[in-house]
Write a protein that holds these residues in place. Sequence first.
Motif, PDB file in Angstrom:
ATOM      1  N   UNK A 138    -135.575  52.319  27.506  1.00 31.83           N
ATOM      2  CA  UNK A 138    -135.701  52.313  26.050  1.00 31.83           C
ATOM      3  C   UNK A 138    -134.284  52.217  25.505  1.00 31.83           C
ATOM      4  N   UNK A 139    -134.021  51.182  24.701  1.00 27.46           N
ATOM      5  CA  UNK A 139    -132.656  50.956  24.220  1.00 27.46           C
ATOM      6  C   UNK A 139    -132.376  51.838  22.997  1.00 27.46           C
ATOM      7  N   UNK A 140    -131.217  52.494  23.028  1.00 24.67           N
ATOM      8  CA  UNK A 140    -130.811  53.332  21.894  1.00 24.67           C
ATOM      9  C   UNK A 140    -129.821  52.594  21.002  1.00 24.67           C
TER      10      UNK A 140
ATOM     11  N   UNK B 128    -134.358  35.459  25.062  1.00 24.53           N
ATOM     12  CA  UNK B 128    -134.682  36.499  24.088  1.00 24.53           C
ATOM     13  C   UNK B 128    -133.585  37.546  24.082  1.00 24.53           C
ATOM     14  N   UNK B 129    -133.434  38.197  22.950  1.00 18.29           N
ATOM     15  CA  UNK B 129    -132.524  39.343  22.911  1.00 18.29           C
ATOM     16  C   UNK B 129    -133.313  40.574  22.503  1.00 18.29           C
ATOM     17  N   UNK B 130    -132.857  41.694  22.995  1.00 18.96           N
ATOM     18  CA  UNK B 130    -133.474  42.978  22.656  1.00 18.96           C
ATOM     19  C   UNK B 130    -132.384  43.860  22.081  1.00 18.96           C
ATOM     20  N   UNK B 131    -132.776  44.726  21.169  1.00 20.98           N
ATOM     21  CA  UNK B 131    -131.773  45.589  20.539  1.00 20.98           C
ATOM     22  C   UNK B 131    -132.267  47.010  20.397  1.00 20.98           C
ATOM     23  N   UNK B 132    -131.576  47.731  19.549  1.00 17.67           N
ATOM     24  CA  UNK B 132    -131.882  49.139  19.296  1.00 17.67           C
ATOM     25  C   UNK B 132    -133.381  49.327  18.995  1.00 17.67           C
ATOM     26  N   UNK B 133    -133.991  50.254  19.701  1.00 16.62           N
ATOM     27  CA  UNK B 133    -135.413  50.522  19.452  1.00 16.62           C
ATOM     28  C   UNK B 133    -136.343  49.681  20.307  1.00 16.62           C
ATOM     29  N   UNK B 134    -135.793  48.787  21.123  1.00 18.86           N
ATOM     30  CA  UNK B 134    -136.632  47.928  21.964  1.00 18.86           C
ATOM     31  C   UNK B 134    -136.807  48.527  23.361  1.00 18.86           C
ATOM     32  N   UNK B 135    -137.635  47.865  24.143  1.00 18.40           N
ATOM     33  CA  UNK B 135    -137.944  48.286  25.495  1.00 18.40           C
ATOM     34  C   UNK B 135    -137.511  47.184  26.454  1.00 18.40           C
TER      35      UNK B 135
END
Lengths: 158, 283
Positions: free
Chosen positions: A54-56, A74-81
């Motif tokens: 889980x990204x903080x 794709x990119x994932x950021x704060x709040x993502x899994x």
Amino acid sequence: MELKTLTEALRGHPFLEGMKPNHVQKMAEVAMEVQFNRDQVIFREGDESSLFYLLLTGKVALEVTAPGRIVRVQTLGEGDELGWSSLIGRHGKTFQARSIEPVRAIAFDGTRLRHACEMDPAFGYQLMQRVLRVVAERLQATRLQLIDVFAPAGSKLA
Amino acid sequence: MSAIAETAAPPMPPRMITARVVSVVKETHDTFTLTVEPESPECANFSPGQFSMLYVYGVGELPISISGDPHDTGRLVYTVRSVGKATNALVNTKPGQSIGIRGPFGTSWPVDEARGNDVLIVAGGIGLAPLRPAIYRILRNRDDYVRLIVLYGARSPKDLLYRKQLSEWGRLPDTQVLSTVDYGGVNWRGYVGVVTTLFRYVRLHPGRTTALICGPEIMMRYVIRELEKRGLPDSDIHLSMERNMKCAVGFCGHCQLGPYFVCKDGPIFSYTKMRPWLDKHEL
């Protein structure tokens, strides 16, 4: 990070929003804080890893490598899994994950989480429902990406 | 709107005036920003979201949204994607050359009505161009609004418009600007994914947020679904519709959408009006 702090961080994470405190506690018991520097490969395509994150803070790119090039899908950021496949027992990673900013995350051992799900089906349902939501959202986003909505009007696929 | 109607038909009323091209600046590989000075400076007054009919003599007339600052006097700015004969001719005009111009036409973004609210702007591709005047107006009256959120999606980093401005706006207080691309190379440090994926990174306050949307129609439909999931009422959602506009005054019927003529009753519509028509097939 201590268990108490981990539990607090988990309570504030969108993925676990609405989850019962005892279930969050269960997650915290198999969690650890991890950090990645910018441009660090978190895992490679094909890697055997049972970790789910889980990204903080920070940003992670999912990439596919091909001869002579890397495609960022794709990119994932704060709040993502990140790494949800480890929660359904698939440990071979299908993408490469690279931090494109310094990243702070909470990592979970997927094997232990799956075991906890089997021991407590109510917890398992809560967790898998969230995983399914993530998968469904990503599937929809991928479909939209494939439509190529920015193509000039009237253009057709070859 | 981009160049949606390209025709060699003679221009329609009202009166066409001449405008002198001041500059043509390349924004991306296929998109240019054109600045013109109408012969009558009062013709340069417009509201954010309105469009003009631009006529390249001997080539054709086409509807183009105004993308400049509404406070600039005497000049009009258009951002044009070169996709056909008329748009190609338009972006290849030279400073000093004359073009014909009619308008401004159409309805505008409800920027004044949004005072006291957060404003969420969601744009796709060249859809950022008709929204830029709204952003300029909000920034000039910044104290009248709470937060300004701009979510912008494009096909690839090389297709992103106004990159410098986006970056400047993103540094302003109470302003959040997020850009994403469908396909990003390894040097792209921003987001990759469709514009709807950016909703994960913003907090919306239903009832206190006005949403302005412009982009490909498919994109707008999915953006509206995200807004509905987050509880925004239809009346707080506004979108710019693109249809085949020819006359700009509701005579010819080319741009009819249900009971509306997009050129005259739009292009900016409240979703309250558009809801029955947006998902209709063959419209």
